[in-house]
Design an enzyme around this catalytic site. Structure first.
Site, mmCIF file in Angstrom:
data_model
loop_
_atom_site.group_PDB
_atom_site.id
_atom_site.type_symbol
_atom_site.label_atom_id
_atom_site.label_comp_id
_atom_site.label_asym_id
_atom_site.label_seq_id
_atom_site.Cartn_x
_atom_site.Cartn_y
_atom_site.Cartn_z
ATOM 1 N N ASP A 181 0.801 -1.244 0.012
ATOM 2 C CA ASP A 181 -0.095 0.013 -0.169
ATOM 3 C C ASP A 181 0.868 1.212 0.114
ATOM 4 O O ASP A 181 2.143 1.140 0.374
ATOM 5 C CB ASP A 181 -1.065 -0.155 1.132
ATOM 6 C CG ASP A 181 -2.065 -1.055 1.300
ATOM 7 O OD1 ASP A 181 -1.940 -1.767 0.163
ATOM 8 O OD2 ASP A 181 -2.719 -0.944 2.106
ATOM 9 N N HIS A 193 3.667 -2.072 3.238
ATOM 10 C CA HIS A 193 3.681 -0.814 2.662
ATOM 11 C C HIS A 193 4.896 -0.416 1.796
ATOM 12 O O HIS A 193 6.171 -0.856 2.314
ATOM 13 C CB HIS A 193 3.318 0.247 4.068
ATOM 14 C CG HIS A 193 2.234 -0.140 4.558
ATOM 15 N ND1 HIS A 193 2.002 -1.180 5.329
ATOM 16 C CD2 HIS A 193 0.795 0.791 4.361
ATOM 17 C CE1 HIS A 193 0.614 -0.815 5.772
ATOM 18 N NE2 HIS A 193 0.067 0.078 5.060
#
Length: 285
Positions: free
Chosen positions: A100, A255
């Site tokens: 992400d 992430h």
């Protein structure tokens, strides 16, 4: 006569003595019962007090783990894409690596590690980051990875009308199309923070609005814990991964952000661990 009186007196003495003995025995039994009852009650109170104390002393991280366990078992409404809920019939174990918040200064490092291991992943892009790093988005697609929608602004606009949230998603979709090409039509979204309802946040209207707009959204059932804070130590990240990689299908949250350097450091070990557990790697679609 004297003998008769003596016998009466003797019987009275015996009765009195017996009454005293019975009274003493009764007091002993009552005292013992009271002692046992008090001890049991104290133990029960101690157990309750200790339990409450342990609950009170739970760290923020432990509470977060409890919440995650609850999230992973929560049923999602229509529009939710949950690969781990589909029973596999091919005997395979599949891991979906997802990143992400990119693109970021760490994107090329992540791509290099994935290439070395011949693994394709799914990147959920923030639209405004994609605008500033178009070449990185193109590189992700060129190397066979999938790019998904993580909203344009990544602002948690869940206090506003759901239409505002959908507009932010549409804007990110437009940005990705402008970079990848007009044929891009994946319509795969990940909510900032996930689409999980909490005690204070009901996301059902937002999930309904996203679904009606033609999107489907995906959360995760595994993670490495890099969302807890910036630059979580590598050993902690690997321990978090091991807690949840138990299903035949795992969607792993990671992430791609400048503040997640230890995620890059942990990635090779993440891959090796999942391989050792028999997982192969695929992309979401």
């Amino acid at each position: 006569m004297n003998k008769y009186e003596d016998r009466i007196k003797k019987n009275r003495i015996i009765k009195k003595r017996n009454s005293i003995i019975i009274g003493i025995l009764f007091l002993c039994i009552f005292g013992w019962a009271f002692f046992i009852g008090t001890k049991v009650a104290y133990k029960k109170h101690a157990v309750v007090t200790t339990s409450n104390k342990v609950e009170h002393q739970k760290s923020a991280e432990e509470k977060q783990q409890d919440e995650l366990k609850q999230r992973f078992t929560t049923k999602q409404p229509a529009g939710a894409y949950m690969p781990w809920k589909t029973k596999r019939t091919d005997g395979k174990k599949v891991a979906y690596l997802t990143f992400d918040d990119g693109p970021s200064p760490n994107t090329l490092k992540i791509l290099s590690i994935l290439k070395q291991n011949n693994i394709k992943a799914t990147f959920f892009l923030i639209g405004q980051n994609a605008e500033r790093n178009k070449e990185l988005v193109k590189e992700e697609v060129k190397e066979g990875h999938v790019v998904g929608n993580h909203t344009y602004s990544h602002e948690l606009k869940y206090r506003e009308d759901p239409s505002v949230f959908v507009d932010d998603i549409n804007r990110c979709d437009t940005v990705i199309k402008s970079i990848v090409g007009k044929d891009y039509n994946l319509k795969l979204v990940r909510f900032p923070g996930g689409s999980f309802n909490t005690r204070h946040l009901n996301l059902n209207p937002f999930k309904d609005a996203v679904t009606k707009a033609g999107y489907h959204y995906v959360d995760w059932n595994d993670w490495i814990g890099d969302a807890m804070r910036n630059n979580v130590p590598v050993d902690v990240l690997l321990n978090e991964l091991r807690k949840y990689s138990n299903d035949d299908t795992v969607v792993v949250l990671m992430h791609d952000a400048a503040t997640k350097a230890t995620t890059v450091q942990a990635l090779p070990e993440v891959i090796q661990y999942l391989k050792s557990k028999g997982y192969t790697f695929e992309t979401l679609n």
